[in-house]
Write an enzyme that holds these catalytic residues in place. Structure first.
Site, PDB file in Angstrom:
ATOM      1  N   ASP A 180       0.834  -1.192   0.000  1.00 27.84           N
ATOM      2  CA  ASP A 180       0.000   0.000   0.000  1.00 27.84           C
ATOM      3  C   ASP A 180       0.878   1.254   0.000  1.00 27.84           C
ATOM      4  O   ASP A 180       2.117   1.157   0.050  1.00 27.84           O
ATOM      5  CB  ASP A 180      -0.925  -0.039   1.231  1.00 27.84           C
ATOM      6  CG  ASP A 180      -2.241   0.660   0.971  1.00 27.84           C
ATOM      7  OD1 ASP A 180      -2.317   1.471   0.037  1.00 27.84           O
ATOM      8  OD2 ASP A 180      -3.204   0.415   1.729  1.00 27.84           O
ATOM      9  N   ASP A 249     -10.974   2.777  -3.148  1.00 28.49           N
ATOM     10  CA  ASP A 249     -11.357   1.443  -2.640  1.00 28.49           C
ATOM     11  C   ASP A 249     -12.796   1.114  -3.003  1.00 28.49           C
ATOM     12  O   ASP A 249     -13.658   1.993  -3.038  1.00 28.49           O
ATOM     13  CB  ASP A 249     -11.319   1.424  -1.098  1.00 28.49           C
ATOM     14  CG  ASP A 249      -9.910   1.422  -0.554  1.00 28.49           C
ATOM     15  OD1 ASP A 249      -8.961   1.632  -1.325  1.00 28.49           O
ATOM     16  OD2 ASP A 249      -9.788   1.221   0.672  1.00 28.49           O
TER      17      ASP A 249
HETATM   18  C1  GAL Z   1      -6.310   1.130   1.756  1.00 30.43           C
HETATM   19  C2  GAL Z   1      -6.372   0.097   0.658  1.00 30.43           C
HETATM   20  C3  GAL Z   1      -7.308  -0.991   1.086  1.00 30.43           C
HETATM   21  C4  GAL Z   1      -6.798  -1.592   2.370  1.00 30.43           C
HETATM   22  C5  GAL Z   1      -6.604  -0.527   3.429  1.00 30.43           C
HETATM   23  C6  GAL Z   1      -5.916  -1.066   4.672  1.00 30.43           C
HETATM   24  O1  GAL Z   1      -5.425   2.119   1.406  1.00 30.43           O
HETATM   25  O2  GAL Z   1      -6.805   0.682  -0.537  1.00 30.43           O
HETATM   26  O3  GAL Z   1      -7.429  -1.959   0.076  1.00 30.43           O
HETATM   27  O4  GAL Z   1      -5.585  -2.239   2.086  1.00 30.43           O
HETATM   28  O5  GAL Z   1      -5.824   0.539   2.946  1.00 30.43           O
HETATM   29  O6  GAL Z   1      -5.696  -0.091   5.626  1.00 30.43           O
END
Ligand code: GAL
Length: 566
Positions: A180, A249
């Site tokens: 990430d 997301d």
């Molecule tokens: C976001 C990501 C999600 C998940 C989340 C965890 O940035 O897009 O898929 O991984 O963080 O904190």
């Protein structure tokens, strides 16, 4: 991809491009070379990693941080029990929150003992024993998005842990890493893209030296969505990993608001992913995020839509739901072999948006072996009847051109059809696999030429504007004036003639193959005219009612970025 339109201008004279700014020139050259580079990288990667879009399961959209090792293992077991694993969903990935906020005395990450009392290795082994692969989450910044220990540099600069973490993951048997991009340290705002690039490049190198193949999923582009730098980041992620999240997301499941509709989120992620076909090819995939089909918040029709759309886009199919609670109808949709085969087709093509009305999208995707997938999404509120003749999909051959078709939801086969027909329920998507008769020939690259408008999604047409043959941008309505063919010679042909740049203005002319009618399509999405070397530009923004003009190419200027039939 931009094969056809680039081929004509394979040997551009550098002098001819002098009026372009350097960045645009490099982008244009990169795009010209891309088919060759792609062929080379694809050839080396297909033997190893993610030759077809990855498939699997991830806890995040359903559980967020509310999981333990047991939750993960139960879902892995259920993938096997339901038969979904056998259909290809083979990688079980633990997302954020698995680690503690601090590292141990040796600087190693520590699995949260409350969630993983036995540690991570026994869980990885158990997943492997089920015949599945094991994936894990980390972050390119100092902390994950959930504020746990990240792999990247601390804020203010200092030592990163990419190599140390890659070795730890390899020792656990990790097969897949999602990295990430929260909390990436950049000394200045201007240095942000470079900071991400360095971090993802470092992790990529670390994985290569970790001693086992690990599929690398990069979230970097998602941190630049809706900024000009988005296209720069999308252009480099392919060098480092096999798939990348480009944006927002998918809406999460929350037990407290379990029935909350989530289809808008599906439509939004579909909307932003569809125009990015030029960035993907076998071994390198755009990732519009999880399949939430079958979970609460989506009806069965909406679940069918997500599966069909993701498959038409060759998107990774990563389920994120409680597999135990999926009903048999949902399992049938998610496990539909014929739809999965469209997704996993070795050509790895992005669908072309053939036509877009206020409520209906028509998509075409070439498959291996001269077959094609056709899908019709109805995101409107009432049923839609569609009748599709092969000519609309770009096939010649007139009445002699017929298709054999399989409806992939019902499984029904029909032969020698003069047209595909379906009643598509509200929020549903019809999908067929077709084999055209010999008289049809190969389809032309035909469909819409669109510009994307920006973040807020009132509706799909709201995200996109269509180029009309009156040489202006309009709300996509699906009329014949929005239908373009990209010719093998680099022309953009409509029923009203060929688009040409004349005296600084785009006009429609009788097609003559001249330089003013030839266009080079760059990786950043510019249409550069071979005659005046300028960029097709809409007004001062992505708005209708503003005149099109030819302007010097800016750096990822939104009103110069187009998406063509693939
Ligand atoms: C976001 C990501 C999600 C998940 C989340 C965890 O940035 O897009 O898929 O991984 O963080 O904190």
């Amino acid at each position: 991809m931009h094969r056809g339109i680039s081929t004509l201008v394979r040997r551009p004279s550098l002098a001819g491009f002098r009026s372009l700014r350097l960045a645009a020139l490099l982008a244009a050259l990169a795009a010209l070379m891309a088919p060759y580079a792609r062929a080379a990288t694809a050839a080396s990667k297909t033997q190893r990693l993610a030759a077809v879009p990855p498939m699997g399961w991830n806890d995040w959209a359903h559980y967020q941080c509310g999981f333990t090792g047991e939750t993960i293992l139960n879902n892995a077991r259920m993938l096997v029990k339901t038969g979904l694993a056998a259909r290809g969903y083979n990688t079980v990935t633990i997302d954020d929150c698995w680690m503690l906020k601090t590292r141990d005395a040796q600087g190693n990450l520590q699995a949260d003992p409350g969630r993983f009392p036995q540690g991570m290795k026994p869980l990885a082994d158990a997943i492997h024993r089920l015949g599945l692969k094991f994936g894990i989450y980390e972050d390119a910044g100092s902390e994950t998005c959930g504020e746990f220990a990240g792999s990247g540099q601390p804020q203010g600069g200092g030592k990163d842990h990419f190599l140390q973490d890659a070795r730890l993951f390899a020792s656990w048997g990790v097969d897949y890493l999602k990295l990430d991009g929260c909390n990436v340290y950049a000394r200045t705002p201007e240095g942000k893209v470079e900071a991400y690039r360095k971090a993802y490049a470092a992790q990529s190198e670390a994985l290569k030296s970790a001693g086992k193949p690990i599929v690398f999923s990069e979230s970097a582009p998602a941190y630049f969505q809706d900024t000009p730098a988005w296209y720069d980041v999308l252009a480099w992620v392919r060098q480092y990993g096999q798939l990348w999240r480009e944006g927002t997301d998918m809406a999460n499941y929350h037990a407290k608001s379990a029935g909350k509709p989530r289809f808008k989120s599906v439509l939004w992620n579909y909307a932003y992913n569809l125009p990015l076909g030029r960035f993907q090819s076998p071994g390198n995939w755009n990732d519009p995020d999880f399949i939430i089909g079958g979970d609460s918040g989506l009806s069965l029709a909406e679940s069918r839509s997500q599966m069909a759309l993701w498959s038409m886009m060759s998107a990774p199919l990563i389920l994120s739901s409680d597999i135990e609670r999926l009903n048999p109808e949902a399992i049938e949709i998610l496990g539909n072999r014929a739809v999965i085969a469209v997704d996993q087709d070795p050509l790895g093509r992005m669908a072309t948006l053939v036509r877009r009305t206020a409520t209906v999208d028509l998509l075409l995707k070439p498959l291996k072996g001269a077959e094609y997938a056709v899908a019709v999404l109805n995101h409107g509120e009432s049923p839609a009847h569609v009748r599709l003749e092969p000519a609309e999909l770009g096939f010649a051959g007139g009445a002699r051109c017929t298709v054999d078709a399989q409806d992939l939801w019902s499984g029904a086969h029909a032969t020698s059809l003069a047209a595909l027909q379906a009643d598509v329920a509200s929020h549903d998507t019809a999908i067929w696999r077709i084999r055209p008769s010999a008289a049809c020939g190969k389809p032309a690259r035909t469909g819409t030429i669109v510009m994307t408008a920006g973040r807020s999604l009132e509706s799909l047409p709201g995200y996109t504007r269509c180029l009309a043959s009156s040489a202006e941008l309009e709300e996509c309505a699906g009329g014949p004036q929005e239908r373009w063919t990209v010719t093998a010679g680099g022309g953009l042909r409509s029923a009203a003639g060929c688009l040409a740049a004349v005296g600084g203005k785009p006009v429609l002319q009788k097609c003559n193959g001249g330089a003013a009618q030839k266009w080079c399509y760059t990786l950043s999405g510019n249409l550069v005219n071979a005659g005046d070397k300028e960029c097709l530009t809409n007004g001062t923004a992505v708005e209708t009612g503003q005149p099109l003009s030819m302007q010097s190419c800016g750096h990822n200027q939104a009103n110069q970025i187009w998406s063509l039939p693939n």
